[in-house]
Design a protein around this motif. Structure first.
Motif, PDB file in Angstrom:
ATOM      1  N   GLY A  97      81.241 -12.672 -85.378  1.00  0.00           N
ATOM      2  CA  GLY A  97      80.618 -13.919 -84.930  1.00  0.00           C
ATOM      3  C   GLY A  97      81.607 -15.065 -84.890  1.00  0.00           C
ATOM      4  N   GLN A  98      82.484 -15.154 -85.902  1.00  0.00           N
ATOM      5  CA  GLN A  98      83.481 -16.221 -85.941  1.00  0.00           C
ATOM      6  C   GLN A  98      84.494 -16.060 -84.814  1.00  0.00           C
ATOM      7  OE1 GLN A  98      83.591 -18.997 -87.968  1.00  0.00           O
ATOM      8  NE2 GLN A  98      85.210 -19.581 -86.540  1.00  0.00           N
ATOM      9  N   GLN A  99      84.882 -14.823 -84.500  1.00  0.00           N
ATOM     10  CA  GLN A  99      85.818 -14.585 -83.401  1.00  0.00           C
ATOM     11  C   GLN A  99      85.221 -15.052 -82.070  1.00  0.00           C
ATOM     12  OE1 GLN A  99      86.468 -10.290 -84.384  1.00  0.00           O
ATOM     13  NE2 GLN A  99      88.619 -10.775 -84.077  1.00  0.00           N
ATOM     14  N   ILE A 100      83.945 -14.721 -81.850  1.00  0.00           N
ATOM     15  CA  ILE A 100      83.279 -15.131 -80.613  1.00  0.00           C
ATOM     16  C   ILE A 100      83.183 -16.651 -80.553  1.00  0.00           C
ATOM     17  CG2 ILE A 100      81.145 -14.994 -79.273  1.00  0.00           C
ATOM     18  CD1 ILE A 100      80.677 -12.234 -80.562  1.00  0.00           C
ATOM     19  N   LEU A 101      82.811 -17.281 -81.679  1.00  0.00           N
ATOM     20  CA  LEU A 101      82.681 -18.735 -81.724  1.00  0.00           C
ATOM     21  C   LEU A 101      84.021 -19.405 -81.446  1.00  0.00           C
ATOM     22  CD1 LEU A 101      81.084 -21.296 -82.308  1.00  0.00           C
ATOM     23  CD2 LEU A 101      81.536 -20.942 -84.750  1.00  0.00           C
ATOM     24  N   THR A 102      85.100 -18.860 -81.985  1.00  0.00           N
ATOM     25  CA  THR A 102      86.421 -19.426 -81.739  1.00  0.00           C
ATOM     26  C   THR A 102      86.765 -19.377 -80.258  1.00  0.00           C
ATOM     27  OG1 THR A 102      87.193 -18.786 -83.945  1.00  0.00           O
ATOM     28  CG2 THR A 102      88.877 -19.206 -82.284  1.00  0.00           C
ATOM     29  N   ASP A 133      76.684  -3.626 -76.090  1.00  0.00           N
ATOM     30  CA  ASP A 133      76.323  -3.344 -74.692  1.00  0.00           C
ATOM     31  C   ASP A 133      77.410  -3.841 -73.750  1.00  0.00           C
ATOM     32  OD1 ASP A 133      73.947  -2.142 -75.337  1.00  0.00           O
ATOM     33  OD2 ASP A 133      72.752  -3.961 -75.149  1.00  0.00           O
ATOM     34  N   HIS A 134      78.003  -4.982 -74.082  1.00  0.00           N
ATOM     35  CA  HIS A 134      79.009  -5.575 -73.202  1.00  0.00           C
ATOM     36  C   HIS A 134      80.345  -4.854 -73.295  1.00  0.00           C
ATOM     37  CE1 HIS A 134      80.691  -8.845 -70.766  1.00  0.00           C
ATOM     38  NE2 HIS A 134      81.775  -8.718 -71.520  1.00  0.00           N
ATOM     39  N   ILE A 135      80.767  -4.477 -74.504  1.00  0.00           N
ATOM     40  CA  ILE A 135      82.097  -3.877 -74.653  1.00  0.00           C
ATOM     41  C   ILE A 135      82.124  -2.414 -74.279  1.00  0.00           C
ATOM     42  CG2 ILE A 135      82.656  -5.531 -76.463  1.00  0.00           C
ATOM     43  CD1 ILE A 135      82.278  -3.332 -78.503  1.00  0.00           C
ATOM     44  N   VAL A 143      83.283   2.715 -80.029  1.00  0.00           N
ATOM     45  CA  VAL A 143      83.996   3.729 -80.811  1.00  0.00           C
ATOM     46  C   VAL A 143      85.110   3.082 -81.637  1.00  0.00           C
ATOM     47  CG1 VAL A 143      85.485   5.758 -80.656  1.00  0.00           C
ATOM     48  CG2 VAL A 143      83.445   5.605 -79.224  1.00  0.00           C
ATOM     49  N   GLN A 144      85.813   2.111 -81.063  1.00  0.00           N
ATOM     50  CA  GLN A 144      86.879   1.444 -81.802  1.00  0.00           C
ATOM     51  C   GLN A 144      86.321   0.686 -83.001  1.00  0.00           C
ATOM     52  OE1 GLN A 144      89.762  -0.732 -79.497  1.00  0.00           O
ATOM     53  NE2 GLN A 144      90.307  -2.080 -81.203  1.00  0.00           N
ATOM     54  N   LEU A 145      85.188  -0.006 -82.806  1.00  0.00           N
ATOM     55  CA  LEU A 145      84.572  -0.717 -83.922  1.00  0.00           C
ATOM     56  C   LEU A 145      84.134   0.253 -85.011  1.00  0.00           C
ATOM     57  CD1 LEU A 145      83.380  -3.264 -85.251  1.00  0.00           C
ATOM     58  CD2 LEU A 145      81.305  -2.899 -83.894  1.00  0.00           C
ATOM     59  N   LEU A 146      83.571   1.375 -84.609  1.00  0.00           N
ATOM     60  CA  LEU A 146      83.065   2.351 -85.568  1.00  0.00           C
ATOM     61  C   LEU A 146      84.186   3.001 -86.365  1.00  0.00           C
ATOM     62  CD1 LEU A 146      80.519   3.820 -86.592  1.00  0.00           C
ATOM     63  CD2 LEU A 146      80.869   5.497 -84.775  1.00  0.00           C
ATOM     64  N   GLY A 205      90.556  -7.691 -78.737  1.00  0.00           N
ATOM     65  CA  GLY A 205      90.543  -9.127 -78.476  1.00  0.00           C
ATOM     66  C   GLY A 205      90.068  -9.456 -77.078  1.00  0.00           C
ATOM     67  N   ALA A 206      90.460  -8.625 -76.103  1.00  0.00           N
ATOM     68  CA  ALA A 206      90.034  -8.860 -74.724  1.00  0.00           C
ATOM     69  C   ALA A 206      88.526  -8.725 -74.591  1.00  0.00           C
ATOM     70  CB  ALA A 206      90.742  -7.880 -73.780  1.00  0.00           C
TER      71      ALA A 206
END
Length: 338
Positions: free
Chosen positions: A145-150, A240-242, A248-251, A258-259
């Motif tokens: 959430g902080q990454q998205i907000l930034t 859904d977006h990524i 899979v990378q998050l898991l 970052g992209a």
């Protein structure tokens, strides 16, 4: 953060820099269950930092320097040993809970391959998203959430930081939504009305505060956004977006590309607001004893598309809870001008 039980009510003094180039000021720090509260010497709240997102700028050096997240402009200079140990314990706890490459990664990868062999390509993405949502811990959600907000801040500009207004808004939002961990961010532009992010972050357009004579409309948008948060896990739209690869990378690693974060932040700002069932929304208004009619007319000045909310409003304006005093409403309306 149950691991910090022995640090409950821990307080310390520090130097706080609200922005790059700003003068440092003496502040009081108070360690809570999920947030670090920063107050001036008169105990007026200046800001709240999410504990899972806090980063150390100079590991091992003194005085210790901390910031509230990636690319954040705020900075704390701290010398109190107990507070430093508590914050370092939070950072280590977040790191331990983050999935690391190793045996678990190999087992997860093997399991994914078995699923790919056994299941159809149309079923797998949805099942994988659901599984990922169920296992991603709160510290990782807060960091996402902080990454998205930034990223959103780079597009729309910095959030409104009027001290008096933010203090009123924090109390008001938590009272209306009954979410003690809610963090509300007011933006000068970008967001059409309201949005929410993983990590209990709600975004508001300043117009919801400045363009109305009473706080009833703002309360309605906060209630509606909290209903959306509770209806659909905030992490699901991100996955859904990524897509499958990012999921899979998050898991497997606990990180998002970052992209992908950048693309989601940009898409969120232009995405249409999801519709809410009128019955469920009216139930929230009734439970909080807040009239739905001002919110309905804010959605549509004519009232035609929000007629269900107006006709079935369970709370009349004469019996609704008084939400803010006139003085607090004036302070809140100045959140972007101080």
């Amino acid at each position: 953060m149950t691991a910090l039980t022995k640090y409950e009510r821990l307080e310390a003094t520090a130097l706080w820099r609200p922005d790059d180039g700003a003068q440092r000021v003496d502040v009081l720090l108070s360690l809570g269950d999920a947030t670090l509260t920063i107050s001036d010497m008169r105990e007026n709240v200046l800001n709240h930092w999410s504990l899972p997102a806090i980063q150390r700028l100079n590991p091992g050096d003194r005085p210790a320097l901390f910031r509230p997240g990636e690319d954040a402009t705020e900075e704390l200079e701290l010398e109190d040993d107990d507070m430093i140990r508590a914050l370092e314990k939070v950072r280590k706890l977040v790191e331990r809970r983050r999935p690391h490459p190793g045996r678990l990664r190999h087992w997860v990868t093997a399991g994914i391959l078995l699923f790919l062999l056994a299941l159809t390509v149309f079923w797998l993405p949805g099942a994988l998203r659901s599984y990922t949502v169920s296992v991603v811990p709160e510290p990782s959600r807060a960091a996402i959430g902080q990454q998205i907000l930034t990223r959103i801040g780079r597009i729309t500009g910095q959030e409104c930081r009027g001290r008096g207004g933010r203090m009123v808004l924090t109390r008001f939002a938590r009272r209306v939504t009954e979410n003690p961990d809610l963090r509300v961010v007011v933006l000068s532009g970008g967001v059409q009305s309201s949005k929410h992010l993983p990590g209990n972050i709600t975004l508001l357009n300043r117009a919801l505060i400045e363009d109305f004579e009473h706080p009833d409309v703002l309360a309605g948008f906060l209630l509606a956004e909290e209903l959306r948060r509770n209806s659909t896990d905030p992490l699901l739209p991100v996955l859904d977006h990524i897509g499958l690869r990012g999921t899979v990378q998050l898991l497997t690693t606990g990180d998002l590309p970052g992209a992908a974060i950048d693309q989601y932040a940009e898409a969120l700002l232009v995405a249409p607001q999801s519709e809410l069932p009128p019955t469920a929304l009216l139930s929230r208004f009734e439970a909080q004893n807040i009239s739905a009619t001002p919110y309905a007319y804010a959605l549509d000045l004519t009232g035609e598309t929000s007629l269900d909310l107006i006709e079935a409003d369970p709370v009349s304006s004469t019996t609704a809870n008084p939400l803010l005093s006139d003085d607090d409403w004036v302070r809140l309306q100045g959140v972007c001008g101080e």
